[in-house]
Design an enzyme around this catalytic site. Sequence first.
Site, PDB file in Angstrom:
ATOM      1  N   SER A 254      99.943  46.298  95.942  1.00  0.00           N
ATOM      2  CA  SER A 254      99.648  46.369  94.509  1.00  0.00           C
ATOM      3  C   SER A 254     100.326  45.195  93.817  1.00  0.00           C
ATOM      4  O   SER A 254     100.995  44.383  94.460  1.00  0.00           O
ATOM      5  CB  SER A 254     100.177  47.675  93.933  1.00  0.00           C
ATOM      6  OG  SER A 254     101.583  47.590  93.798  1.00  0.00           O
ATOM      7  N   LYS A 255     100.139  45.149  92.521  1.00  0.00           N
ATOM      8  CA  LYS A 255     100.718  44.085  91.693  1.00  0.00           C
ATOM      9  C   LYS A 255     102.211  43.859  91.976  1.00  0.00           C
ATOM     10  O   LYS A 255     102.698  42.738  91.887  1.00  0.00           O
ATOM     11  CB  LYS A 255     100.573  44.454  90.212  1.00  0.00           C
ATOM     12  CG  LYS A 255      99.240  44.078  89.635  1.00  0.00           C
ATOM     13  CD  LYS A 255      99.370  42.818  88.786  1.00  0.00           C
ATOM     14  CE  LYS A 255      98.049  42.116  88.550  1.00  0.00           C
ATOM     15  NZ  LYS A 255      97.695  41.132  89.547  1.00  0.00           N
ATOM     16  N   ARG A 256     102.893  44.970  92.290  1.00  0.00           N
ATOM     17  CA  ARG A 256     104.324  44.877  92.568  1.00  0.00           C
ATOM     18  C   ARG A 256     104.638  43.848  93.646  1.00  0.00           C
ATOM     19  O   ARG A 256     105.715  43.283  93.709  1.00  0.00           O
ATOM     20  CB  ARG A 256     104.830  46.226  93.084  1.00  0.00           C
ATOM     21  CG  ARG A 256     105.414  47.134  92.061  1.00  0.00           C
ATOM     22  CD  ARG A 256     105.854  48.417  92.706  1.00  0.00           C
ATOM     23  NE  ARG A 256     104.786  49.062  93.456  1.00  0.00           N
ATOM     24  CZ  ARG A 256     104.870  49.435  94.715  1.00  0.00           C
ATOM     25  NH1 ARG A 256     105.959  49.238  95.385  1.00  0.00           N
ATOM     26  NH2 ARG A 256     103.849  50.021  95.317  1.00  0.00           N
ATOM     27  N   HIS A 257     103.678  43.658  94.542  1.00  0.00           N
ATOM     28  CA  HIS A 257     103.926  42.750  95.660  1.00  0.00           C
ATOM     29  C   HIS A 257     103.588  41.301  95.316  1.00  0.00           C
ATOM     30  O   HIS A 257     103.522  40.460  96.197  1.00  0.00           O
ATOM     31  CB  HIS A 257     103.121  43.205  96.873  1.00  0.00           C
ATOM     32  CG  HIS A 257     103.490  44.575  97.345  1.00  0.00           C
ATOM     33  ND1 HIS A 257     102.761  45.689  97.024  1.00  0.00           N
ATOM     34  CD2 HIS A 257     104.532  45.003  98.089  1.00  0.00           C
ATOM     35  CE1 HIS A 257     103.328  46.760  97.561  1.00  0.00           C
ATOM     36  NE2 HIS A 257     104.404  46.373  98.199  1.00  0.00           N
ATOM     37  N   GLY A 258     103.330  41.028  94.058  1.00  0.00           N
ATOM     38  CA  GLY A 258     103.007  39.656  93.662  1.00  0.00           C
ATOM     39  C   GLY A 258     101.511  39.501  93.507  1.00  0.00           C
ATOM     40  O   GLY A 258     100.818  40.463  93.194  1.00  0.00           O
TER      41      GLY A 258
END
Length: 486
Positions: A254-258
């Site tokens: 997800s976005k959390r991973h960049g």
Amino acid sequence: MFKEIRVRFAPSPTGVLHIGGARTALYNWLFARHHGGKFILRMEDTDRNRSTEEAIGAIVSSLKWLGLDWDEGPEVGGAYGPYRQTERLSFYKEALKKLLEAKMAYRCYCSPEELEERRKAALRDGRSPGYDGRCKKFTEKEQKDYEKEGRKYAIRFACPKEGETVVSDIIRGDVVFQNSVLEDFILTRANGLPTYNFAAVVDDATMKITHIIRGIDHLSNTPKQILLYEALSLPLPVFAHLPMILGSDGKPLSKRHGATSVEEYKKNGYLSEAILNYLALLGWSYDEKTTMFSIEDLIEKFSLEKVSKNSAIFDNAKLQWMNGCYIRKLSVDKLTDLLIPIWVDAGFFAKSSDFGIERLKMIATLVQERIKCLTEVLELTDFFFKEEIEVAPKAADKVLKNPEALKVLEIAYEKLKTLGKFDVESVEAALRSIPAGLDIKPKFVFQPIRVAVTGKTVSPPLFETIEVLGKERTLTRLTAAIGIVK
Ligand code: GLU
């Protein structure tokens, strides 16, 4: 077994194309190209609140950039169109009529609020939260009464409650679902628009899709879809559910991973060839050791049988490494073409002729071995384009403040000033002759010069860099650095 293999990528256009979607598109595309079949693009835009024209444009442009061309779909048309669900309502109407006539579907008058309340109550009491089927029992008279009240209705599928439904999956084998756990799901909403499960089945059948290749997150939809195929007496396609993609922490990507969208990767200086190669390996492998595959290799070697059941881990560092490999494979002309818009966007120059295409190619050659992403070129080359540079304070302290630095810079200035031809050989010869009269190591000669002409302690190779900078600029920068040291 199949006259022609037909697969589809069917995104819901609610946002840009993400890594997961791109992998699904790629596997479908490879499967079609491997078998000489057709790859179809279909926009699943029945969620009117979330689907946008902008998203359709973004998905189309990311697919084009990746080179995943479609044989039928938006822009290209085809014999089984239209390829946008909101333009296919008559197909759903027809299928719905059949289901209603066969009493395999019924009107449901429950409002979303009522359903939500009952769902909560069921959860509270430890009962199954699925729809309880109450509207199925209504007589025609009761239905009329509800309609007189002004109630709108959705249409639900009357799911068989006994027996089991088996999903025969190429990747996972047989996955068995008990029908008792399937609720009477909605086919069309109160606004008349079909739900995903219904529209997808009608479309896949009418578009003659032979293989459905999609993410594992859809596996729980598949028994519902199979029951619909059966209710409509339609031939079943083959199913293949692709493994999840997880971030390095083991959580769904997800976005959390960049960066997670294709657009962002493009913006950050990734090459489409590298992305495709990397995505191909997110769940598929040919053998234990091969990692680099050209697109032709992938088409030749891809098979669903070699797709893994296990989740794939998205490893940004590996993608970066792979991107660097693809950058090094580019011709200088191609690399320069790709770098020019990046330099222009950064405001380094307005058009390549302002700086000179030959000099730009020389710079591209100097950085080719050093960058993993095209955008890294900015930090590495900005000093070539600036009139004046600022020497990074740390570099000034560390390198220019050395006692030998002043001597070195002064000698370098004199030597380079007297050069007639200012090419890499003469620059190198001149600078290499500096230590002769001094008692210092070459390293202490070249570092102050590097910092003086580039402003940095790390730069492309020094002699080549000085050649590209040219005599005048080099001498000006040496003078400025001498000023700092003094
Ligand atoms: N529109 C669905 C999605 O974007 C398609 C799923 C499918 O391929 O059936 O997830």
